[in-house]
Design a protein around this motif. Structure first.
Motif, PDB file in Angstrom:
ATOM      1  N   ARG A 239      26.936 138.946 131.697  1.00 59.52           N
ATOM      2  CA  ARG A 239      26.777 137.716 132.486  1.00 59.52           C
ATOM      3  C   ARG A 239      25.460 137.040 132.123  1.00 59.52           C
ATOM      4  N   ILE A 240      25.504 135.726 132.003  1.00 66.46           N
ATOM      5  CA  ILE A 240      24.299 134.928 131.780  1.00 66.46           C
ATOM      6  C   ILE A 240      24.123 134.026 132.996  1.00 66.46           C
ATOM      7  N   ARG A 241      23.011 134.200 133.679  1.00 63.59           N
ATOM      8  CA  ARG A 241      22.719 133.449 134.898  1.00 63.59           C
ATOM      9  C   ARG A 241      21.807 132.274 134.568  1.00 63.59           C
ATOM     10  N   LEU A 242      22.255 131.053 134.887  1.00 59.79           N
ATOM     11  CA  LEU A 242      21.488 129.836 134.649  1.00 59.79           C
ATOM     12  C   LEU A 242      20.971 129.289 135.975  1.00 59.79           C
ATOM     13  N   GLU A 243      19.694 128.937 136.008  1.00 60.95           N
ATOM     14  CA  GLU A 243      19.085 128.363 137.205  1.00 60.95           C
ATOM     15  C   GLU A 243      18.297 127.114 136.808  1.00 60.95           C
ATOM     16  N   SER A 244      18.612 126.000 137.429  1.00 63.16           N
ATOM     17  CA  SER A 244      17.961 124.719 137.123  1.00 63.16           C
ATOM     18  C   SER A 244      17.048 124.303 138.271  1.00 63.16           C
ATOM     19  N   THR A 245      15.846 123.811 137.908  1.00 62.31           N
ATOM     20  CA  THR A 245      14.939 123.218 138.908  1.00 62.31           C
ATOM     21  C   THR A 245      14.812 121.715 138.706  1.00 62.31           C
ATOM     22  N   TYR A 246      15.629 121.158 137.812  1.00 64.14           N
ATOM     23  CA  TYR A 246      15.620 119.704 137.624  1.00 64.14           C
ATOM     24  C   TYR A 246      16.189 119.026 138.870  1.00 64.14           C
ATOM     25  N   PRO A 247      15.599 117.896 139.283  1.00 63.74           N
ATOM     26  CA  PRO A 247      16.136 117.182 140.453  1.00 63.74           C
ATOM     27  C   PRO A 247      17.327 116.300 140.109  1.00 63.74           C
ATOM     28  N   PHE A 248      17.894 116.476 138.950  1.00 57.08           N
ATOM     29  CA  PHE A 248      19.052 115.691 138.514  1.00 57.08           C
ATOM     30  C   PHE A 248      20.012 116.625 137.771  1.00 57.08           C
ATOM     31  N   ALA A 249      21.250 116.197 137.621  1.00 59.67           N
ATOM     32  CA  ALA A 249      22.266 117.013 136.957  1.00 59.67           C
ATOM     33  C   ALA A 249      21.999 117.091 135.454  1.00 59.67           C
ATOM     34  N   VAL A 250      22.266 118.231 134.887  1.00 59.38           N
ATOM     35  CA  VAL A 250      22.095 118.434 133.444  1.00 59.38           C
ATOM     36  C   VAL A 250      23.321 119.152 132.893  1.00 59.38           C
ATOM     37  N   SER A 251      23.524 118.984 131.607  1.00 59.64           N
ATOM     38  CA  SER A 251      24.556 119.741 130.897  1.00 59.64           C
ATOM     39  C   SER A 251      23.871 120.695 129.929  1.00 59.64           C
ATOM     40  N   THR A 252      24.453 121.879 129.732  1.00 59.93           N
ATOM     41  CA  THR A 252      23.816 122.896 128.893  1.00 59.93           C
ATOM     42  C   THR A 252      24.792 123.433 127.857  1.00 59.93           C
ATOM     43  N   GLU A 253      24.225 123.862 126.736  1.00 58.02           N
ATOM     44  CA  GLU A 253      24.932 124.645 125.728  1.00 58.02           C
ATOM     45  C   GLU A 253      24.159 125.952 125.565  1.00 58.02           C
ATOM     46  N   VAL A 254      24.839 127.059 125.754  1.00 56.18           N
ATOM     47  CA  VAL A 254      24.196 128.375 125.769  1.00 56.18           C
ATOM     48  C   VAL A 254      24.687 129.193 124.584  1.00 56.18           C
TER      49      VAL A 254
END
Length: 432
Positions: free
Chosen positions: A72-87
């Motif tokens: 499992r890879i756990r992603l946590e964002s602190t950005y105040p806006f939505a983001v898209s990610t490629e892992v």
């Protein structure tokens, strides 16, 4: 930069270049370039304003060989806006997988979990690298790369997940779901327990005349039901065990089956031990059913590897004579491909059978059987099918020959090894 930026830049260049023919397009191109650069600056400022994302890899400290192991890879964002990610997870190269690029969208200050499985086919140490995360905003012009999760080594052990599955089914009395048969015990053996004074009702046949003569009163032997025998899994590590089936060597199948059989034996009040050999007597783990025995066997099996030499059964016989004095049940995992190979070792197998209860387990070539069962189309294929049938016939002949000499044997496919061996063990135990 994202692909969207290059597409937009291409449009700006084309519009600006068209200004050579239509002057108003040159002005429009300059305006578009200015707007694009402003949007790019805003995008970069949003992404680099803070360290807005973290990723952690969650997995077991050890993997189970031949089984799907969850990661499992756990992603946590602190950005105040939505983001898209490629892992991208840097998994060990031995898996040869190209599908470890995952995409996930995160809401403002959101979280996400990516799940996938890895199935190793070899024991050993596997090295994981970093987790690379590429983050982009909804503008999609730039992306920021985050390097997360420190490199980590994971040991791949014999199939302890299968062992855990057997344990859970045993607790719920559902072992029949794995194909384990319920076999009624039809015999009864006794072990000597103590000598005591004779009382009315004791069997006269149990009188100990020597003790009676010493004590000048009737003494009798007391017996209890034999509940414990020594069960040794004997694993051949010679070059023939390097043959692979579904990505795993025959040695790994034998190791997984040994672990499961040892667990069942311990739960049946027997003592489980381990012996490995090739050109010489190698690993020896004395039979026991104490609490830490399964962990001891697991650690011993983890390090076993095949060798490129000829199997020497005389070394096995000599080693057993030194280390195992009590008559025991030996489950021998080996591979005989022809009658000639059996004849070279038959005398040693007969000696083992006289000293111990011996079960010889060797492997049926499933791919060869599938090929022989397929229809032949050409003359060459008919000859090849005849050769394949000859090899299959020799394997059946090996079983018949061993049984002629009173040696129990079992011919099985690698996939059905664990269940088949456990059923055979339960059958042998029921006759004791």
């Amino acid at each position: 930069m994202k692909r969207r930026f290059y597409w937009l830049m291409t449009v700006v260049v084309l519009v600006t270049a068209a200004g050579a023919f239509v002057p108003v397009l040159f002005t429009a191109g300059r305006l578009l370039l200015a707007v694009l650069l402003i949007m790019l600056a805003v995008d970069v400022a949003m992404l680099w304003s803070r360290r807005g994302l973290d990723a952690t890899r969650q997995m077991s400290d050890r993997f189970s060989n031949g089984d799907p192991n969850p990661v499992r890879i756990r992603l946590e964002s602190t950005y105040p806006f939505a983001v898209s990610t490629e892992v991208i997870d840097e998994i060990p190269f031995v898996f040869q997988r190209r599908d470890v690029l995952f995409r996930a969208s995160l809401s403002p200050r959101g979280e996400a979990t990516i799940r996938y499985e890895l199935t190793p086919t070899k024991r050993g140490v596997y090295g994981f690298g970093h987790v690379r995360v590429f983050v982009a905003t909804r503008l999609g012009l730039a992306e920021r790369r985050y390097t997360c999760a420190a490199p980590r080594d994971v040991k791949v052990y014999p199939s302890y997940l299968m062992l855990r599955q057997y344990e859970l089914l045993a607790m719920s009395n559902n072992l029949t779901e794995m194909g384990i048969k319920r076999i009624r015990r039809i015999g009864n053996n006794t072990d000597f327990e103590q000598i005591k004074n004779y009382v009315d009702g004791d069997d006269y046949r149990t009188i100990n005349w020597r003790a009676t003569a010493r004590r000048h009163e009737l003494m009798v032997n007391v017996y209890q039901e034999e509940r414990s025998q020594q069960v040794y899994c004997v694993v051949d590590k010679g070059r023939m065990m390097q043959q692979t089936f579904a990505g795993m060597t025959l040695l790994d199948y034998a190791i997984n089956a040994s672990l499961v059989l040892s667990y069942v034996a311990v739960n049946k009040q027997d003592k489980a031990g381990l012996i490995t050999f090739s050109s010489q007597f190698d690993t020896f783990v004395s039979a026991s059913r104490q609490a830490g025995q399964m962990q001891t066997l697991l650690e011993a099996l983890y390090a076993e590897q095949t060798r490129f030499d000829e199997t020497d059964y005389s070394a096995l016989l000599a080693g057993l004579s030194r280390h195992v004095s009590r008559r025991s049940l030996l489950i021998l995992f080996t591979s005989f491909t022809s009658m000639a190979a059996l004849q070279r070792q038959l005398s040693f197998l007969r000696q083992l059978s006289r000293r111990h209860r011996l079960l010889v387990v060797f492997f049926e070539d499933q791919e060869l059987r599938n090929y022989a069962g397929a229809p032949a189309q050409t003359t060459e294929q008919y000859y090849q099918h005849a050769v394949a049938e000859r090899f299959l016939y020799e394997q059946r002949l090996i079983v018949h020959t061993l049984r002629q000499y009173g040696i129990q044997s079992m011919l099985t496919t690698p996939a059905g090894l664990s269940v088949g061996v456990v059923n055979k063990y339960l059958e042998i135990k029921s006759r004791l």
